[in-house]
Scaffold this motif. Structure first.
Motif, PDB file in Angstrom:
ATOM      1  N   ALA A  94       2.702  -2.365  -3.847  1.00  0.00           N
ATOM      2  CA  ALA A  94       3.211  -1.877  -5.462  1.00  0.00           C
ATOM      3  C   ALA A  94       3.247  -0.143  -5.269  1.00  0.00           C
ATOM      4  N   SER A  95       4.085   0.209  -5.908  1.00  0.00           N
ATOM      5  CA  SER A  95       4.215   1.750  -5.946  1.00  0.00           C
ATOM      6  C   SER A  95       2.808   2.589  -6.157  1.00  0.00           C
ATOM      7  N   ASP A  96       2.112   1.918  -6.704  1.00  0.00           N
ATOM      8  CA  ASP A  96       0.709   2.441  -7.273  1.00  0.00           C
ATOM      9  C   ASP A  96      -0.313   2.044  -6.322  1.00  0.00           C
ATOM     10  N   SER A  97      -0.211   1.524  -5.101  1.00  0.00           N
ATOM     11  CA  SER A  97      -1.279   1.069  -4.403  1.00  0.00           C
ATOM     12  C   SER A  97      -2.351   2.068  -4.033  1.00  0.00           C
ATOM     13  N   PRO A  98      -3.656   1.891  -4.112  1.00  0.00           N
ATOM     14  CA  PRO A  98      -4.579   2.685  -3.587  1.00  0.00           C
ATOM     15  C   PRO A  98      -4.406   3.262  -2.011  1.00  0.00           C
ATOM     16  N   TRP A  99      -3.733   1.893  -1.411  1.00  0.00           N
ATOM     17  CA  TRP A  99      -3.739   2.330   0.150  1.00  0.00           C
ATOM     18  C   TRP A  99      -2.708   3.330   0.788  1.00  0.00           C
ATOM     19  N   LEU A 100      -1.924   3.579  -0.371  1.00  0.00           N
ATOM     20  CA  LEU A 100      -0.646   4.549   0.070  1.00  0.00           C
ATOM     21  C   LEU A 100      -1.170   5.898   0.847  1.00  0.00           C
ATOM     22  N   PRO A 101      -2.214   6.568   0.341  1.00  0.00           N
ATOM     23  CA  PRO A 101      -2.673   7.844   1.250  1.00  0.00           C
ATOM     24  C   PRO A 101      -3.058   7.189   2.543  1.00  0.00           C
ATOM     25  N   ASP A 102      -3.633   5.963   2.875  1.00  0.00           N
ATOM     26  CA  ASP A 102      -4.333   5.674   3.969  1.00  0.00           C
ATOM     27  C   ASP A 102      -3.371   5.259   5.173  1.00  0.00           C
ATOM     28  N   VAL A 103      -2.313   4.829   4.745  1.00  0.00           N
ATOM     29  CA  VAL A 103      -1.187   4.028   5.550  1.00  0.00           C
ATOM     30  C   VAL A 103       0.412   4.653   5.547  1.00  0.00           C
ATOM     31  N   ALA A 104       1.031   4.734   6.431  1.00  0.00           N
ATOM     32  CA  ALA A 104       2.336   5.091   6.431  1.00  0.00           C
ATOM     33  C   ALA A 104       3.314   3.717   5.741  1.00  0.00           C
ATOM     34  N   VAL A 105       3.812   3.955   4.664  1.00  0.00           N
ATOM     35  CA  VAL A 105       4.655   2.853   4.031  1.00  0.00           C
ATOM     36  C   VAL A 105       6.003   3.382   4.168  1.00  0.00           C
ATOM     37  N   VAL A 106       6.888   2.526   5.083  1.00  0.00           N
ATOM     38  CA  VAL A 106       8.203   2.808   5.294  1.00  0.00           C
ATOM     39  C   VAL A 106       9.107   2.448   4.191  1.00  0.00           C
ATOM     40  N   GLU A 107      10.134   3.240   4.014  1.00  0.00           N
ATOM     41  CA  GLU A 107      10.980   3.013   2.858  1.00  0.00           C
ATOM     42  C   GLU A 107      11.252   1.344   2.808  1.00  0.00           C
ATOM     43  N   PRO A 108      11.266   0.873   1.562  1.00  0.00           N
ATOM     44  CA  PRO A 108      11.515  -0.689   1.477  1.00  0.00           C
ATOM     45  C   PRO A 108      12.841  -0.922   1.659  1.00  0.00           C
ATOM     46  N   ILE A 109      12.810  -2.235   2.360  1.00  0.00           N
ATOM     47  CA  ILE A 109      14.240  -2.799   2.759  1.00  0.00           C
ATOM     48  C   ILE A 109      14.760  -3.638   1.511  1.00  0.00           C
ATOM     49  N   ALA A 110      13.742  -3.963   0.482  1.00  0.00           N
ATOM     50  CA  ALA A 110      14.184  -4.767  -0.713  1.00  0.00           C
ATOM     51  C   ALA A 110      13.217  -4.139  -1.933  1.00  0.00           C
ATOM     52  N   LYS A 111      13.470  -4.260  -3.053  1.00  0.00           N
ATOM     53  CA  LYS A 111      12.622  -3.827  -4.085  1.00  0.00           C
ATOM     54  C   LYS A 111      12.647  -4.925  -5.049  1.00  0.00           C
ATOM     55  N   ARG A 112      11.902  -5.007  -6.077  1.00  0.00           N
ATOM     56  CA  ARG A 112      11.681  -5.903  -7.166  1.00  0.00           C
ATOM     57  C   ARG A 112      10.645  -5.603  -8.142  1.00  0.00           C
ATOM     58  N   SER A 113      10.872  -5.961  -9.465  1.00  0.00           N
ATOM     59  CA  SER A 113      10.007  -5.368 -10.491  1.00  0.00           C
ATOM     60  C   SER A 113       9.233  -7.073 -10.906  1.00  0.00           C
ATOM     61  N   VAL A 114       7.916  -6.753 -11.176  1.00  0.00           N
ATOM     62  CA  VAL A 114       7.199  -8.116 -11.500  1.00  0.00           C
ATOM     63  C   VAL A 114       6.377  -7.386 -12.818  1.00  0.00           C
ATOM     64  N   GLY A 115       6.946  -7.662 -14.118  1.00  0.00           N
ATOM     65  CA  GLY A 115       6.144  -7.076 -15.209  1.00  0.00           C
ATOM     66  C   GLY A 115       6.643  -5.531 -15.239  1.00  0.00           C
ATOM     67  N   HIS A 116       5.484  -5.043 -15.255  1.00  0.00           N
ATOM     68  CA  HIS A 116       5.541  -3.588 -15.278  1.00  0.00           C
ATOM     69  C   HIS A 116       5.437  -2.689 -13.828  1.00  0.00           C
ATOM     70  N   CYS A 117       5.146  -3.639 -12.992  1.00  0.00           N
ATOM     71  CA  CYS A 117       4.908  -3.222 -11.706  1.00  0.00           C
ATOM     72  C   CYS A 117       6.249  -3.195 -10.640  1.00  0.00           C
ATOM     73  N   SER A 118       6.337  -2.150  -9.850  1.00  0.00           N
ATOM     74  CA  SER A 118       7.365  -2.171  -9.013  1.00  0.00           C
ATOM     75  C   SER A 118       7.053  -2.475  -7.616  1.00  0.00           C
ATOM     76  N   LEU A 119       7.449  -3.462  -7.045  1.00  0.00           N
ATOM     77  CA  LEU A 119       6.970  -3.974  -5.658  1.00  0.00           C
ATOM     78  C   LEU A 119       8.313  -3.467  -4.646  1.00  0.00           C
ATOM     79  N   GLY A 120       7.883  -2.960  -3.528  1.00  0.00           N
ATOM     80  CA  GLY A 120       8.903  -2.685  -2.480  1.00  0.00           C
ATOM     81  C   GLY A 120       8.517  -3.467  -1.227  1.00  0.00           C
ATOM     82  N   LEU A 121       9.270  -4.119  -0.872  1.00  0.00           N
ATOM     83  CA  LEU A 121       9.315  -4.945   0.588  1.00  0.00           C
ATOM     84  C   LEU A 121       9.186  -4.016   1.719  1.00  0.00           C
ATOM     85  N   SER A 122       8.298  -3.618   2.274  1.00  0.00           N
ATOM     86  CA  SER A 122       8.170  -2.528   3.391  1.00  0.00           C
ATOM     87  C   SER A 122       7.606  -2.854   4.431  1.00  0.00           C
TER      88      SER A 122
END
Length: 147
Positions: A94-122
């Motif tokens: 999720a684009s608002d995951s609490p883990w974002l500051p602790d790991v390096a998330v590579v730009e998504p190879i695909a994206k999709r929305s589930v409800g109000h949540c934006s998910l990046g396949l990364s």
């Protein structure tokens, strides 16, 4: 003037190779010929799972290593990445995951929305492993171009 040139050359050689991995992930992968991959639970059911397979194949061919995959929850896999017992995790984050500051998330190879949540396949890697992260990012960009 000569002094400035000498100091400039010293500065460049003192830095070593750039980018570098703080913990040597890319070198360890190339030495062992194995990429330790954590597949986030549910990724196999993603409509974009074939992209994950292609992505991992490209990365493994690039670094000359086979892929060893194990599944787990995102939280458990991210903790293993932080500890250095996994080289990369792959899955939707999720684009608002609490883990974002602790790991390096590579730009998504695909994206999709589930409800109000934006998910990046990364791909998700350990912070500071810059050479390894650059390999992962290069192939993520390649996947986006081919899409």
């Amino acid at each position: 003037m000569r002094w400035m040139v000498v100091m400039g050359l010293f500065g460049v050689t003192a830095c070593g190779s750039y980018p570098a991995d703080a913990e040597g992930t890319l070198n360890a992968i190339k030495h062992a010929h194995v990429i330790r991959v954590g597949l986030i639970e549910g990724t196999q059911r993603s409509p974009n799972f074939s992209k994950v397979q292609s992505y991992l194949k490209q990365v493994s061919e690039d670094v000359g290593a086979k892929v060893e995959v194990r599944q787990g929850s995102a939280e458990a896999l991210f903790a293993e990445i932080e500890q250095g017992s996994l080289d990369v995790a792959v899955g939707e984050i999720a684009s608002d995951s609490p883990w974002l500051p602790d790991v390096a998330v590579v730009e998504p190879i695909a994206k999709r929305s589930v409800g109000h949540c934006s998910l990046g396949l990364s791909a998700i890697a350990r912070n500071g492993e810059n050479a390894w992260i650059m390999v992962l990012e290069r192939h993520a960009r390649d996947m986006k171009v081919k899409s």
